[in-house]
Write a protein that holds these residues in place. Structure first.
Motif, short mmCIF file in Angstrom:
data_model
loop_
_atom_site.label_atom_id
_atom_site.label_comp_id
_atom_site.label_asym_id
_atom_site.label_seq_id
_atom_site.Cartn_x
_atom_site.Cartn_y
_atom_site.Cartn_z
N ILE A 502 -14.53 -6.57 -15.79
CA ILE A 502 -13.47 -6.91 -14.83
C ILE A 502 -13.92 -6.59 -13.40
O ILE A 502 -14.29 -5.46 -13.09
N LYS A 503 -13.89 -7.63 -12.56
CA LYS A 503 -14.12 -7.45 -11.13
C LYS A 503 -12.77 -7.59 -10.42
O LYS A 503 -12.06 -8.58 -10.62
N LEU A 504 -12.43 -6.60 -9.62
CA LEU A 504 -11.14 -6.60 -8.91
C LEU A 504 -11.35 -6.90 -7.43
O LEU A 504 -12.30 -6.42 -6.81
N ILE A 505 -10.45 -7.69 -6.87
CA ILE A 505 -10.45 -8.00 -5.44
C ILE A 505 -9.10 -7.61 -4.87
O ILE A 505 -8.06 -8.14 -5.30
N GLY A 506 -9.10 -6.70 -3.93
CA GLY A 506 -7.86 -6.28 -3.31
C GLY A 506 -7.44 -7.23 -2.19
O GLY A 506 -8.27 -7.85 -1.53
N THR A 507 -6.14 -7.34 -1.98
CA THR A 507 -5.60 -8.11 -0.86
C THR A 507 -4.76 -7.20 0.02
O THR A 507 -5.02 -7.04 1.21
N LYS A 508 -3.76 -6.56 -0.56
CA LYS A 508 -2.98 -5.56 0.17
C LYS A 508 -3.73 -4.24 0.23
O LYS A 508 -3.76 -3.58 1.27
N CYS A 509 -4.34 -3.85 -0.88
CA CYS A 509 -5.16 -2.64 -0.86
C CYS A 509 -6.53 -3.01 -0.29
O CYS A 509 -6.77 -4.15 0.12
N ASN A 510 -7.45 -2.05 -0.24
CA ASN A 510 -8.79 -2.34 0.27
C ASN A 510 -9.45 -3.44 -0.55
O ASN A 510 -9.23 -3.57 -1.75
N ARG A 511 -10.24 -4.27 0.10
CA ARG A 511 -10.82 -5.46 -0.53
C ARG A 511 -11.66 -5.11 -1.75
O ARG A 511 -11.66 -5.83 -2.74
N THR A 512 -12.40 -4.00 -1.71
CA THR A 512 -13.24 -3.60 -2.84
C THR A 512 -12.42 -3.08 -4.00
O THR A 512 -12.94 -2.92 -5.11
N ALA A 513 -11.14 -2.80 -3.77
CA ALA A 513 -10.21 -2.31 -4.79
C ALA A 513 -10.58 -0.92 -5.29
O ALA A 513 -10.22 -0.54 -6.41
#
Length: 610
Positions: A502-513
């Protein structure tokens, strides 16, 4: 004569049957309402490992040697500590690239290999098991004592940036998104005129404002003009042999916390945040996780020859060192240790993150079990990882090498004194790697001898990183070897069991998640992990989260808990929500790489390899 509980358990293991020893040493957290006898005698199936590790570095094109001080002798402690390495996808093509730190030598020592001044190196993954050295093109060519490395998108532009520690001046490399990097250290406010020994580092959004902050370990205030010569004092000898001095007898460094201002710059908030309160320490490696499940990231620091540190996040921009009270500053006998490397995982799948810490020779590594309230119990001997004391231990990690859904342990070793080769001691400068198999009952077994030539071969290793560089569904290991080429340990056989990545991408949180937590459920089995940086020894592992699921044909539930924020009426960051945003995905097919974007769900799924 004082006999510690740790030594007593270690010596009686040979004399007593294993069931009786388990009965005497089983801690309260293992009872869980059952009788001690039942818990201690639960049978465990013993089957040969289906996995071996093979070093494929040479055929992969990773032939550049690490240069780190003298080869046959070392005058100063900086020559002995070594450095780290990184697995990270700098070009966002879905394949792990490699960054290797490098050092130099003092005048009068051995010549450089091929008479070339050593530099740091970036290798691009060719997606066929090989790598191409793209250092010059990338702009990352730099000479010096490069120590630690951590990866994170500090400006939320979608490209992971690189922070590198040095004995000298640390460097922040901005990823330009076109295969090149720019040194923005001064522009970002991270440059200091003074010389410091930056070691491990970790990115962490400690105030949950959506911007990654930076924690940096400083090891020693090292001025070689003021360091005694080998053998001059008691701190410059080991078992009667004259060796380089330290760390004891030398001044420790002060750790730093930099707050991200949200505009590409940082402010040193170490004093304001309470990071300076523990005082100078010989800090080597830092990691950030939410250890007490309160939705705020804490920071744990492995410290050499002094108590390690657990900075508890107070939710108000400050931290408090609770390491002693939490039971993870010392070993179970209350003794200081030479903390080097760190791995974190929920190894018994109880929903709480545990800590593995490596230490020096003539001591054990530590396994700290989370008691379910953010405090820890040292279960090193009970869990079976106290059987090796003959090595100096460095980079480490929890890695489910056989994808059975239970985190195993792998760590690398290597001595600090090459001079010992000239003496008749029961130790060598180069030594093997160690692998402990998780027996699924709170215990581990040393299976190193079964794990193939990549594990049994001997090096003086330091940092290591974990990740699936060939995207075939099992976890490989990158190892930095002092004054030798690196090792790339390919996992052969781990993908016989199923997995999900699983690779996570943040939008509201930091981009690196970083700080996002994931639960993966198959049947009644529930695994937990967090996106994190800066583990092992001064190294960076794959930012993607990997979960083995055994023979399960589907994942019943994937639950992602984002470190979400709320906004005030002006659109600025306000007080973080008490209940983070949670996204759930059910009946997910196994053996694929998922990309999950905050608020958008699964935006990409790839089946690569088999």
């Amino acid at each position: 004569m004082k006999i510690s509980r740790r030594n007593l358990l270690g010596s009686t293991a040979v004399l007593l049957g294993s069931n009786l020893l388990d009965l005497l040493s089983t801690p309260l957290w293992r009872w869980r309402g059952q009788s001690v006898l039942k818990a201690a005698t639960l049978p465990v199936a013993e089957t040969p490992s289906p996995v071996v590790y093979v070093d494929v570095a040479q055929q992969a094109g990773l032939t550049v040697p690490n240069v780190w001080g003298g080869v046959k002798s070392k005058k100063y402690i900086v020559e002995a500590k070594g450095s780290g390495a990184a697995f990270f996808d700098y070009d966002q093509d879905g394949w792990l690239d490699i960054y290797l730190t490098n050092g130099v030598r003092f005048p009068g020592e051995e010549p450089y290999p091929d008479d070339k001044t050593p530099i740091q190196h970036l290798f691009k993954n060719n997606r066929d098991g090989t790598f191409t050295d793209v250092t010059e093109k990338s702009g990352l060519s730099r000479t010096g004592w490069g120590t630690g490395v951590c990866v994170g998108d500090y400006d939320n532009d979608g490209w992971d940036d690189l922070f590198c520690g040095y004995w000298g001046h640390n460097v922040l490399w901005h990823n330009n998104g076109d295969g090149t990097f720019t040194d923005v250290t001064k522009k970002a406010g991270l440059y200091e005129e003074r010389v410091r020994w930056g070691a491990g580092c970790t990115w962490v959004d400690y105030d949950r404002d959506g911007n990654l902050d930076l924690f940096v370990c400083n090891y020693i205030e090292l001025d070689i003009a003021k360091v005694p010569v080998p053998g001059q004092t008691g701190y410059c000898q080991w078992k009667g042999i004259p060796v380089m001095c330290g760390p004891r007898g030398l001044p420790g460094g002060l750790n730093i916390l930099y707050h991200n201002n949200g505009d590409g710059t940082f402010t040193d908030v170490s004093e304001k945040a309470g990071v300076l309160k523990p005082g100078p320490r010989y800090s080597i490696t830092a990691i950030s996780y939410d250890f007490d499940n309160d939705n705020w990231p804490d920071i744990y620091v492995a410290v050499d020859s002094e108590p390690s540190i657990l900075f508890h996040n107070n939710h108000d921009g400050t931290f408090e060192d609770i390491g002693v009270m939490a039971g993870c500053a010392y070993n179970e006998d209350g003794q200081e240790q030479a903390g080097m490397g760190l791995g974190v995982a929920d190894y018994d799948c109880d929903g709480w993150l545990d800590i593995f810490k490596t230490n020096f020779q003539d001591d054990t590594c530590d396994l700290y079990h989370n008691n379910g309230d953010g405090t820890f119990t040292d279960v090193t001997f009970v869990a079976g990882v106290g059987v090796n004391t003959q090595y100096v231990n460095w980079g480490a990690g929890f890695v489910d090498y056989d994808n059975d859904g239970w985190a195993d342990i792998l760590h690398v070793t290597g001595h600090v004194y090459p001079e010992i080769e000239g003496y008749n001691l029961d130790t060598t400068f180069k030594s093997p790697r160690i692998v402990y198999r998780n027996l699924r009952n709170g215990k581990f077994k040393d299976v190193s001898a079964q794990m193939g030539p990549g594990v049994t071969e001997r090096f003086a290793s330091r940092g290591c990183a974990f990740g699936d560089y060939d995207n075939d569904g099992d976890i490989d290991v990158l190892v930095l070897n002092m004054n030798d080429p690196p090792s790339l340990l390919r996992n052969d056989g781990g993908n016989k069991n199923n997995w999900i990545k699983i690779k996570l991408i943040g939008t509201k949180c930091n981009r690196t998640a970083i700080g996002a937590r994931v639960h993966v459920v198959t049947g009644e089995h529930r695994q937990t992990d967090e996106v994190h940086t800066g583990t092992s020894v001064m190294s960076q592992s794959d930012l993607r989260l990997h979960f083995g699921v055994g023979q399960a044909t589907k994942v019943d539930l994937i639950e992602v808990k984002w470190p979400t924020l709320v906004r005030d009426k002006n659109g600025k960051n306000g007080k973080p929500a008490e209940i983070p945003q949670i996204e759930k995905f059910t009946n997910v097919e196994v053996n694929q790489i998922l990309t999950i974007k905050e608020g958008s769900g699964i935006i990409k799924s790839e089946k690569i390899g088999s």
